[in-house]
Design an enzyme around this catalytic site. Structure first.
Site, PDB file in Angstrom:
ATOM      1  CE  LYS B 114      -4.126  -2.002   0.259  1.00  0.00           C
ATOM      2  NZ  LYS B 114      -5.149  -1.864  -0.793  1.00  0.00           N
ATOM      3  CD  GLU B 136      -9.990   3.748   0.782  1.00  0.00           C
ATOM      4  OE1 GLU B 136      -9.859   4.994   0.776  1.00  0.00           O
ATOM      5  OE2 GLU B 136      -9.265   2.986   0.098  1.00  0.00           O
ATOM      6  CB  SER B 407      -0.118  -7.977  -1.167  1.00  0.00           C
ATOM      7  OG  SER B 407      -0.996  -8.777  -0.401  1.00  0.00           O
TER       8      SER B 407
HETATM    9  C1  LIG Z   1      -1.725  -6.992   2.536  1.00  0.00           C
HETATM   10  C2  LIG Z   1      -2.874  -6.641   1.649  1.00  0.00           C
HETATM   11  N1  LIG Z   1      -3.006  -7.272   0.473  1.00  0.00           N
HETATM   12  C3  LIG Z   1      -4.017  -7.003  -0.355  1.00  0.00           C
HETATM   13  C4  LIG Z   1      -4.984  -6.085  -0.033  1.00  0.00           C
HETATM   14  C5  LIG Z   1      -6.117  -5.878  -0.989  1.00  0.00           C
HETATM   15  O1  LIG Z   1      -6.043  -4.688  -1.695  1.00  0.00           O
HETATM   16  P1  LIG Z   1      -5.653  -4.663  -3.227  1.00  0.00           P
HETATM   17  O2  LIG Z   1      -6.526  -5.657  -3.915  1.00  0.00           O
HETATM   18  O3  LIG Z   1      -5.937  -3.265  -3.648  1.00  0.00           O
HETATM   19  O4  LIG Z   1      -4.237  -5.005  -3.346  1.00  0.00           O
HETATM   20  C6  LIG Z   1      -4.894  -5.382   1.173  1.00  0.00           C
HETATM   21  C7  LIG Z   1      -5.904  -4.390   1.526  1.00  0.00           C
HETATM   22  O5  LIG Z   1      -6.101  -3.954   2.579  1.00  0.00           O
HETATM   23  C8  LIG Z   1      -3.800  -5.676   2.023  1.00  0.00           C
HETATM   24  O6  LIG Z   1      -3.673  -5.053   3.197  1.00  0.00           O
END
Ligand SMILES: Cc1ncc(COP(=O)(O)O)c(C=O)c1O
Lengths: 292, 444
Positions: B114, B136, B407
């Site tokens: 993020k 948000e 992620s």
């Molecule tokens: C670690 C992590 N991965 C994925 C996501 C999902 O978001 P996005 O699909 O935009 O990557 C989030 C959202 O809060 C997250 O904290």
């Protein structure tokens, strides 16, 4: 090109009131609160108490332009099982009850309209005697399908302008609208406010200068005095949350209906008194100059 | 405002990309029939200003240098690529038949991908002269990243978070408050991410002159889907080079979890125009798509409009938004970024649901085989990778390389995992965990 393809019932009503020397009172209620039957009863009570145009809201799960009062009513309406098609019955009731004298506009966020089918809703709304749609989250830039459908079925399309709108966007919106342009009095969501935004009067003048025939002001109007103030310079005064709040009470239904009728009457007196205290002709000619 | 040289450059570039038809450079507002700007008129001026400033910044070397410096010195980029052979053994087949490589966005400062987008937007906020940011957050990772950037750049910060999410991600509520942000629990509607976005939009309409809405994923009105992708494309660009260097060729499969879709688009983007690379997005299957309690927009939704964009959406016959469900707050959202809907309809990427159960199994597996605690969101991508790997083995393929976007890290999810796996029964049950991460609101 601002020449409407059809004669707008709302514009005709506003013109009539203009020659009578006053602004229109536009009253908002959501269909289905507290249930469909009683919301219809409430809308007719509002007509009897003096609204000139009815705005019927379609309850929606994600009403980002609405403050807490309308959010609560919408949530309750959905919880009570209200369907999008219920709005058609209410519109029909208003048309019948008023003998077609009071135009009924539907206010809906865009996804329920998309899901129903843009052309199908336009067709069914026209068949029910509805005047058109107010679309708080649809800008003319994205409205190609709705513009075609409203032309095909002879409906009004009310787009919004805001104090942040540029001159270019005021022109675009004025050109795309039919019936009237909805001027948001302030930057914010629906809800009663102590004062109506001081940018509203300028926005009305600017929107007229951008080519709009009729401009009605909404957001924040809750009292007869505020209605009188706005009615001085606008073609219509739109009241929502304050009316809805009379129905959100715990009191017995008849008492809530009385409160609704009382407030409607006060607001109706407001728009009637608006131009007797000031010189309406002066106000009007000033804005007409700005428009030319 | 007169167009400066850099703006023209950026626009020319965009046009050139359009002509060349590279999927990776698709400009907004439309991704096929998806995207657009379904917003109140009051927001249009701010979106136009943002779009102008963003395009100007893209063409401005000083902006690019500053962002690159922050990415390097503050976030810690490039994030490493880690091969996880003990984890990969679990797909079966001959040793080494399936290799799994993790792109370690979990090692970024603040613990997830993020931050990439947040730093980019926060620098734009400074350029626009705004002083307040709102955001948000679902899992809290975007809120934490925004609070972090606000502290770094001296901005006022308010984060809207669904009340249910403040409970499941209490640790992140505390982190945001430590960083000086105001966290507002949202108590209307479903009390999750969707309603947090509604509240943020209401705030933005009222305060747009001083405030930037720092949207946390590739959803929302134009220019957000395009702009947020641009700030995350670095994930895929780094990973593509790292994989080439490590294995000498492109991966066969790229896998990511899809909430709004930012980490997935960030890693997919560099491979969109590599035809041989298969792209998989894993959505939250919750308790199973057949139960109705899920966030699988592609298998359980239909195109519609929510929060400013047209995209696949969980909705009922009347176009009312249906509540989503997932063990992972970050994937618990009823719509998805419009670029994913476009890639889905083009057939360029495949989207599949992964259930809570499958995700938690993969979560535990990565912990135990590799000593890496992933975010539960990312565990959906891990479970999906296992599924794709097993299918490859079953089809008799060898020498498969699967790149997974990890992620985020799982610190925020320890309480949820402890409850899921009954890890603390002997030390006072799950109350113990909740208490260690939840405290009186005012104390934090
Ligand atoms: C670690 C992590 N991965 C994925 C996501 C999902 O978001 P996005 O699909 O935009 O990557 C989030 C959202 O809060 C997250 O904290």
């Amino acid at each position: 090109m601002s020449a409407p393809a059809t004669v707008s019932p709302t514009a005709a009503r506003l013109a009539e009131l203009r020659s009578a020397g006053r602004a229109a009172l536009v009253g908002y209620l959501p269909v289905g609160f507290p249930d469909v039957a009683r919301s219809t009863e409430a809308a007719l009570a509002m007509v009897d108490a003096g609204v000139d145009v009815v705005e019927v809201g379609v309850p929606y799960t994600d009403p980002v332009m609405d403050g807490p009062v309308i959010q609560r009513a919408a949530e309750a309406a959905l919880a009570a099982g209200t369907r999008v098609r219920d709005v058609l019955g209410l519109v029909e009731a208003v048309a019948e009850h008023s003998g077609g004298r009071v135009p009924a506009l539907v206010m809906s966020y865009w996804n329920p309209v998309l899901r129903y089918g843009v052309d199908a809703l336009a067709r069914d709304l026209a068949a029910a005697g509805g005047a058109g749609l107010i679309t708080p989250d649809l800008i003319p830039d994205e409205a190609r399908e709705w513009i075609a459908a409203s032309d095909a079925h002879g409906l009004d399309r009310v787009f919004l302008v805001a104090p942040s709108s540029t001159t270019e966007r005021l022109r675009l919106t004025a050109r795309a609208s039919r019936g009237f342009v909805y001027a948001a009095s302030t930057m914010g969501v629906t809800g009663a406010r102590a004062t109506v935004g001081d940018r509203a009067e300028q926005l009305v003048a600017d929107t007229r200068a951008a080519g709009a025939e009729n401009v009605c002001v909404g957001l924040g109007v809750s009292t007869g005095a505020q209605a009188a103030e706005v009615g001085r310079y606008a073609d219509g005064v739109i009241v929502g949350s304050a009316l809805v709040r009379t129905l959100l009470d715990d009191a017995p239904w008849t008492a809530r209906l009385d409160a609704l009728a009382r407030l409607t009457g006060e607001l109706a007196d407001g728009v009637r008194g608006a131009r007797t205290t000031t010189t309406r002709t002066t106000t009007r000619s000033t804005t007409m100059e700005a428009a030319s | 405002m007169p167009a400066s040289e850099p703006v023209r450059d950026a626009l020319t570039q965009t046009l050139a990309h359009q002509v060349l038809g590279r999927l990776a450079d698709q400009p907004g507002p439309y991704f096929g029939e998806f995207g657009g700007r379904f917003v109140p008129e009051a927001l249009v001026a701010a979106l136009d200003e943002l779009d102008t400033e963003y395009r100007k910044a893209l063409g401005d070397p000083s902006f690019r240098d500053e962002l690159a410096r922050l990415n390097r010195e503050y976030t810690g980029r490039p994030s490493p690529l880690t091969e996880v052979p003990r984890f990969a053994e679990n797909v079966g087949g001959a040793p080494g038949a399936v290799r799994v490589l993790l792109k370690r966005e979990d090692l970024n400062h603040t613990g997830s991908h993020k931050i990439n987008n947040v730093l980019g937007q926060a620098l734009l906020v400074k350029r626009m002269g705004k002083t307040r940011v709102i955001a948000e957050t679902g899992a809290g990772q975007h809120g934490v990243a925004t609070a972090t950037a606000a502290a770094l750049l001296g901005l006022e910060c308010v984060v809207y978070m669904g009340e249910e999410d403040t409970r499941r991600q209490a640790l992140n509520v505390a982190r945001m408050r430590l960083l000086g942000a105001e966290v507002v629990p949202v108590t209307i509607g479903t009390r999750t991410l969707k309603d947090a976005i509604n509240e943020a939009l209401r705030d933005w309409v009222a305060n747009v002159e001083t405030t930037h809405y720092l949207l946390g994923t590739v959803t929302g009105p134009h220019p957000f889907p395009e702009m947020v992708r641009e700030f995350h494309r670095i994930i895929g660009e780094e990973a593509r080079e790292q994989v080439l260097e490590r294995v000498g060729r492109l991966p066969d499969v790229v896998a990511a979890c899809v909430g709004g879709g930012s980490n997935a688009l960030g890693i997919f983007n560099a491979f969109l125009d590599d035809e041989g690379v298969r792209l998989y997005g894993f959505e939250a299957g919750g308790e199973g798509v057949e139960t109705g309690r899920h966030a699988a927009r592609f298998s359980g939704g239909a195109p519609g409009v929510l929060h400013g964009a047209r995209s696949y959406l969980l909705q009922d016959a009347d176009g009312q938004t249906l509540p989503s469900h997932s063990v992972s707050a970050g994937l618990d959202y009823p719509s998805v970024g419009p670029a994913h809907s476009w890639l889905h309809d083009l057939g360029r990427a495949t989207y599949e649901p992964v259930t809570d159960q499958e995700a938690m199994e993969a979560f535990r597996l990565l912990c135990r085989t590799e000593g890496i605690i992933p975010a539960i969101e990312s565990a959906h991508a891990l479970a999906g990778a296992l599924r794709v790997g097993r299918a490859a083995v079953a089809a008799g393929r060898t020498d498969q390389v699967i790149l997974v976007n990890l992620s985020g890290r799982g610190d925020k999810d320890v309480a949820t995992a402890a409850r899921w796996f009954d890890l603390l029964d002997d030390v006072g049950g799950d109350e113990a965990v909740v208490e260690t991460v939840t405290s009186e609101e005012g104390n934090l």
